[in-house]
Design a protein around this motif. Sequence first.
Motif, PDB file in Angstrom:
ATOM      1  N   ALA A  96     -12.730  -3.838   1.742  1.00 34.93           N
ATOM      2  CA  ALA A  96     -11.773  -5.057   1.809  1.00 34.93           C
ATOM      3  C   ALA A  96     -12.862  -6.114   1.585  1.00 34.93           C
ATOM      4  CB  ALA A  96     -10.986  -5.293   3.046  1.00 34.93           C
ATOM      5  N   ILE A 102      -4.797   2.269   4.296  1.00 34.61           N
ATOM      6  CA  ILE A 102      -5.661   1.006   4.705  1.00 34.61           C
ATOM      7  C   ILE A 102      -6.034   1.136   6.313  1.00 34.61           C
ATOM      8  CG2 ILE A 102      -3.522  -0.495   4.899  1.00 34.61           C
ATOM      9  CD1 ILE A 102      -5.419  -2.842   3.796  1.00 34.61           C
ATOM     10  N   HIS A 146      -9.293   5.269   0.388  1.00 30.64           N
ATOM     11  CA  HIS A 146      -9.443   4.731   1.944  1.00 30.64           C
ATOM     12  C   HIS A 146      -9.678   3.269   1.636  1.00 30.64           C
ATOM     13  CE1 HIS A 146      -8.679   8.164   4.836  1.00 30.64           C
ATOM     14  NE2 HIS A 146      -9.393   9.054   3.592  1.00 30.64           N
ATOM     15  N   ILE A 147      -8.863   2.381   1.994  1.00 29.96           N
ATOM     16  CA  ILE A 147      -9.219   0.799   1.974  1.00 29.96           C
ATOM     17  C   ILE A 147      -9.885   0.662   3.129  1.00 29.96           C
ATOM     18  CG2 ILE A 147      -8.491  -1.321   1.764  1.00 29.96           C
ATOM     19  CD1 ILE A 147      -8.227   0.462  -0.986  1.00 29.96           C
ATOM     20  N   VAL A 162      -5.656  -6.138  -2.578  1.00 32.13           N
ATOM     21  CA  VAL A 162      -5.252  -4.676  -2.416  1.00 32.13           C
ATOM     22  C   VAL A 162      -5.075  -3.779  -3.599  1.00 32.13           C
ATOM     23  CG1 VAL A 162      -3.053  -3.174  -1.644  1.00 32.13           C
ATOM     24  CG2 VAL A 162      -3.810  -5.200  -0.206  1.00 32.13           C
ATOM     25  N   VAL A 207       0.791  -1.352  -0.031  1.00 31.42           N
ATOM     26  CA  VAL A 207       0.074  -0.035   0.083  1.00 31.42           C
ATOM     27  C   VAL A 207       0.830   1.329  -0.066  1.00 31.42           C
ATOM     28  CG1 VAL A 207      -1.796   1.418   1.369  1.00 31.42           C
ATOM     29  CG2 VAL A 207      -2.065  -1.189   1.034  1.00 31.42           C
ATOM     30  N   LEU A 219      -7.214  -4.067   7.252  1.00 30.54           N
ATOM     31  CA  LEU A 219      -5.501  -4.938   7.059  1.00 30.54           C
ATOM     32  C   LEU A 219      -5.808  -6.271   7.576  1.00 30.54           C
ATOM     33  CD1 LEU A 219      -2.711  -4.710   6.283  1.00 30.54           C
ATOM     34  CD2 LEU A 219      -2.255  -3.613   8.740  1.00 30.54           C
TER      35      LEU A 219
END
Length: 453
Positions: A240, A195, A234-235, A218, A181, A200
């Motif tokens: 996810a 993330i 923004h993850i 990812v 990332v 994560l």
Amino acid sequence: MDLFEYMRTTKMEKESPLAARMRPRTLDEVVGQEHIIGKDKLLYRAIKADKISSVIFYGPPGTGKTTLARVIANTTSAEFTQINATVAGKKDMEEVVAKAKDVQGMYGKRTILFIDEIHRFNKSQQDYLLPFVEDGTLILIGATTENPYFEVNGALISRSVIFELKPLSVEAVRELIKKAVYDTDRGMGAYDAVIDEDALDFLADLSGGDARHALNAVELGIMTTDRSADGKIHITLEVAQECIQKRAIRYDKTGDNHYDTISAFIKSMRGSDPDAAVYYLARMLYAGEDVAFIARRIMICAAEDVGNADPQALVVATNASMAVERIGMPEAQIILAQAASYVACAPKSNAACEAVFQAMKVVEETGNLPIPTHLQDAHYKGAAKLGHGTGYKYAHDYPNHYVAQQYLPYELNGQEFYRPSGNGYEVKIKEHMKKLKEEASGEQVIHEKHLGQ
């Protein structure tokens, strides 16, 4: 390498998938697999000293087999050549061997041949490599997801060191995801993404130890998510979850995971652990295992491990087998769960199983011993004149429908094969047989005198 090849290679490196770009280039960049490449381990020392010998890397996808081969390529002074067994043939290997001989003759350099998916080569293709591995023309590095003891020729196995790679730990995958990332060189750092910790953790856990699976998720998340008001991608946990729709289950119906999972399933039923049995059942169903195959294994366990301690177990298992064939999925999972949990909870005895194994051994050792004459068939032509059936005692003419007489061949008189255990219904079987024999010993003489009057 000419200019055009250089430009093509450079472009591919920039545009290749994230998982490919993030491959470690040196030993120190490798994450995980400390059991084989820890600093005090043989493989680490061999790579560092550039003294690598023929090796086979064996393990699930995404655990670093190709990565280790690339690290060796970047470290060694030897000529390094790579082929993939899914597309290469004998002609490709002949070209590699010819070039290796030239390099060895002109420069005194060794050639390392990395064969990805080596199990895809047939026996004759693997045999072709043998003399060149034997005389040192080639140093072989093979990578396979299949058990090499099954899929690679024994002669190559004996000349190689086998290293088994394990699924990466959750912590190792977390580390790789964070690098991917935020790394601005080979990762996605240029996209200014962040993330969340829960995302994560989620990706690291659901990757199943497969680094490639995690990095693909990812990359997908960053490339398909709009920027927020702060200008960053923004993850989140929600993103996810979208990127990994389903947990990656390692299961190949012809490979090790197939055998390991069914083994754990059977041993859990045998060990009277219904929770574990249902869990491994779920893993097989989730991976698409054939329900008929699962049902057959439950039937075998019911006979082998439960036996007469609960004769109903085989009835349940057999009916479950017929039911799943008629009904199919998804309802078949309910039937299999009922059968597996019943067999797991049933009292256990392998007395019947041991009985037939012991009897088979005796038959193998003694051959066809004569059957006692009084047990032989007296109905076919000429049998009565030979005395066949003479002296046979009809059990239903005796008290309790039991009579003591010689049933085994005389050479095996007194031999016991079936010894009921002290579990479940076999307690009653043992008591019943004991009672029959004790009562028959006295009553039989009186009854025979009565029949003779």
